[in-house]
Design a protein around this motif. Structure first.
Motif, PDB file in Angstrom:
ATOM      1  N   GLU A 182       0.818  -1.209   0.000  1.00  0.00           N
ATOM      2  CA  GLU A 182       0.000   0.000   0.000  1.00  0.00           C
ATOM      3  C   GLU A 182       0.855   1.263   0.000  1.00  0.00           C
ATOM      4  OE1 GLU A 182      -2.555  -0.585   3.399  1.00  0.00           O
ATOM      5  OE2 GLU A 182      -4.032  -1.669   2.181  1.00  0.00           O
ATOM      6  N   GLU A 183       1.859   1.258  -0.853  1.00  0.00           N
ATOM      7  CA  GLU A 183       2.733   2.412  -1.068  1.00  0.00           C
ATOM      8  C   GLU A 183       3.425   2.859   0.218  1.00  0.00           C
ATOM      9  OE1 GLU A 183       0.303   5.290  -3.035  1.00  0.00           O
ATOM     10  OE2 GLU A 183       0.189   4.110  -4.871  1.00  0.00           O
ATOM     11  N   THR A 184       3.806   1.878   1.020  1.00  0.00           N
ATOM     12  CA  THR A 184       4.591   2.157   2.220  1.00  0.00           C
ATOM     13  C   THR A 184       5.959   2.705   1.829  1.00  0.00           C
ATOM     14  OG1 THR A 184       3.500   0.517   3.600  1.00  0.00           O
ATOM     15  CG2 THR A 184       5.774   1.048   4.161  1.00  0.00           C
ATOM     16  N   LEU A 185       6.419   3.700   2.567  1.00  0.00           N
ATOM     17  CA  LEU A 185       7.778   4.215   2.366  1.00  0.00           C
ATOM     18  C   LEU A 185       8.734   3.316   3.135  1.00  0.00           C
ATOM     19  CD1 LEU A 185       9.615   6.519   1.296  1.00  0.00           C
ATOM     20  CD2 LEU A 185       9.298   7.624   3.512  1.00  0.00           C
ATOM     21  N   GLN A 186       9.641   2.655   2.420  1.00  0.00           N
ATOM     22  CA  GLN A 186      10.569   1.707   3.030  1.00  0.00           C
ATOM     23  C   GLN A 186      11.979   2.285   3.052  1.00  0.00           C
ATOM     24  OE1 GLN A 186      10.600  -2.672   2.096  1.00  0.00           O
ATOM     25  NE2 GLN A 186      12.575  -2.153   1.171  1.00  0.00           N
ATOM     26  N   ILE A 187      12.605   2.205   4.215  1.00  0.00           N
ATOM     27  CA  ILE A 187      14.006   2.635   4.376  1.00  0.00           C
ATOM     28  C   ILE A 187      14.789   1.410   4.839  1.00  0.00           C
ATOM     29  CG2 ILE A 187      15.569   4.246   5.499  1.00  0.00           C
ATOM     30  CD1 ILE A 187      13.141   6.034   6.031  1.00  0.00           C
ATOM     31  N   ARG A 188      15.651   0.926   3.975  1.00  0.00           N
ATOM     32  CA  ARG A 188      16.385  -0.308   4.283  1.00  0.00           C
ATOM     33  C   ARG A 188      17.885  -0.044   4.244  1.00  0.00           C
ATOM     34  NH1 ARG A 188      18.301  -5.259   1.738  1.00  0.00           N
ATOM     35  NH2 ARG A 188      17.964  -6.988   3.197  1.00  0.00           N
ATOM     36  N   ALA A 189      18.582  -0.504   5.281  1.00  0.00           N
ATOM     37  CA  ALA A 189      20.040  -0.351   5.374  1.00  0.00           C
ATOM     38  C   ALA A 189      20.688  -1.719   5.508  1.00  0.00           C
ATOM     39  CB  ALA A 189      20.406   0.528   6.563  1.00  0.00           C
ATOM     40  N   LYS A 190      21.914  -1.827   5.026  1.00  0.00           N
ATOM     41  CA  LYS A 190      22.629  -3.105   5.090  1.00  0.00           C
ATOM     42  C   LYS A 190      24.135  -2.872   5.038  1.00  0.00           C
ATOM     43  CE  LYS A 190      22.207  -3.615   0.069  1.00  0.00           C
ATOM     44  NZ  LYS A 190      21.703  -4.463  -1.043  1.00  0.00           N
ATOM     45  N   PHE A 191      24.872  -3.858   5.540  1.00  0.00           N
ATOM     46  CA  PHE A 191      26.333  -3.868   5.423  1.00  0.00           C
ATOM     47  C   PHE A 191      26.839  -5.249   5.796  1.00  0.00           C
ATOM     48  CE2 PHE A 191      25.551  -2.807   9.820  1.00  0.00           C
ATOM     49  CZ  PHE A 191      26.557  -3.455  10.526  1.00  0.00           C
TER      50      PHE A 191
END
Length: 303
Positions: free
Chosen positions: A275-284
């Motif tokens: 539903e057009e969620t704003l996703q902020i994803r981080a990785k390392f």
């Protein structure tokens, strides 16, 4: 319109209305180890050349003895980390006069990455490392490289916090192992001591006010200087504390290796499947190892 609204959520996130809770905000250790970037694969090897010793010649025209070169290798095994935070398409509306904290979220993820990197390094430096041709031979931290909790230079042994005597003992061990000598600092190396705030207070409490060391210790505790007795002091609250014993760790910078498979990255996207969620994803991805046990000393302290 929905996509435009989500983008605006990112763009207008410029207010200072969101406060940030107290936390460690950067890696305190990364700057004081040897860093290997652009690592790839399941394991990365660091090849090493050992010590050579001459043998006395006792015969004339004898048979030449050919030895193998003393080589070894240390293995870096990666660990991968990720974290995803999402905001509903109507969160901005529900927050009223507050903006969706996009920049604070990215900043918070960066803070968390720095702390996690410190934990990876401390776990590796204090734990089991791996050597051998295939990087599968376990090497535990040697007991001989430990300053006991009850170490004293003279008199009756007694459990203590961090003392000047323990620092002197650790420095002596590095020097006896040729891990630290007069040339080390001139070649860009560094002697590092990681301890918690309690151990810095130990130094202040156990040093007499009349001692010539007191002014230097006081400056260290107050943050006016960061070095004492040749050690660069780092404060970390992630050092192991077990049954009243804090394990502090000293090392030589060139003997501590930290590898990055994927440096910290953040991706902001809109999830049409949510539903057009704003996703902020981080990785390392990262890993660490001792390169040589003689370049590390555990200092056990009462706490």
């Amino acid at each position: 319109k929905a996509i435009r609204r989500q983008r605006q959520m990112c763009i207008r996130d410029s207010s200072n209305k969101w406060g940030v809770l107290l936390q460690q905000k950067v890696s305190r250790i990364k700057e004081f180890v040897t860093v290997k970037t652009d690592c790839s694969g399941k394991v990365v090897f660091h090849d090493q050349f050992g010590t050579l010793e001459f043998e006395e010649k006792t015969t004339r025209k004898g048979t030449t003895k050919v030895d193998d070169a003393p080589t070894d290798r240390r293995a870096l095994h990666p660990k991968f980390f990720h974290k995803t935070i999402g905001y509903d398409e109507f969160d901005g509306t529900k927050l009223g006069d507050l903006d969706v904290p996009v920049s604070q979220t990215i900043e918070g993820l960066r803070f968390a990455a720095g702390r996690q990197m410190d934990k990876v390094m401390l776990d590796a430096f204090l734990g089991t490392c791996y050597t051998g041709e295939n990087g599968t031979t376990a090497v535990t931290f040697p007991t001989a490289q430990t300053v006991a909790k009850n170490f004293v230079e003279s008199g009756t042994a007694e459990d203590t916090g961090l003392t000047l005597a323990k620092l002197r003992r650790a420095l002596q061990m590095f020097q006896e192992n040729e891990a630290w000598n007069d040339d080390s600092a001139g070649m860009g190396d560094q002697l590092v001591m990681a301890c918690s705030s309690a151990q810095m207070m130990n130094l202040l409490q156990t040093t007499e006010v009349t001692s010539r060391d007191f002014a230097d210790v006081k400056a260290l505790v107050e943050g006016k200087v960061d070095s004492f007795m040749g050690f660069k002091f780092l404060r970390s609250e992630y050092l192991p504390l077990t049954s009243g014993t804090r394990t502090c760790l000293a090392w030589v910078k060139s003997r501590a290796l930290f590898g990055l498979w994927n440096d910290f990255k953040v991706k902001v996207s809109i999830r049409d499947d949510m539903e057009e969620t704003l996703q902020i994803r981080a990785k390392f991805g990262c890993g660490a190892t001792r390169l040589e046990e003689k370049g590390f000393v555990k200092v056990l302290c009462k706490q």
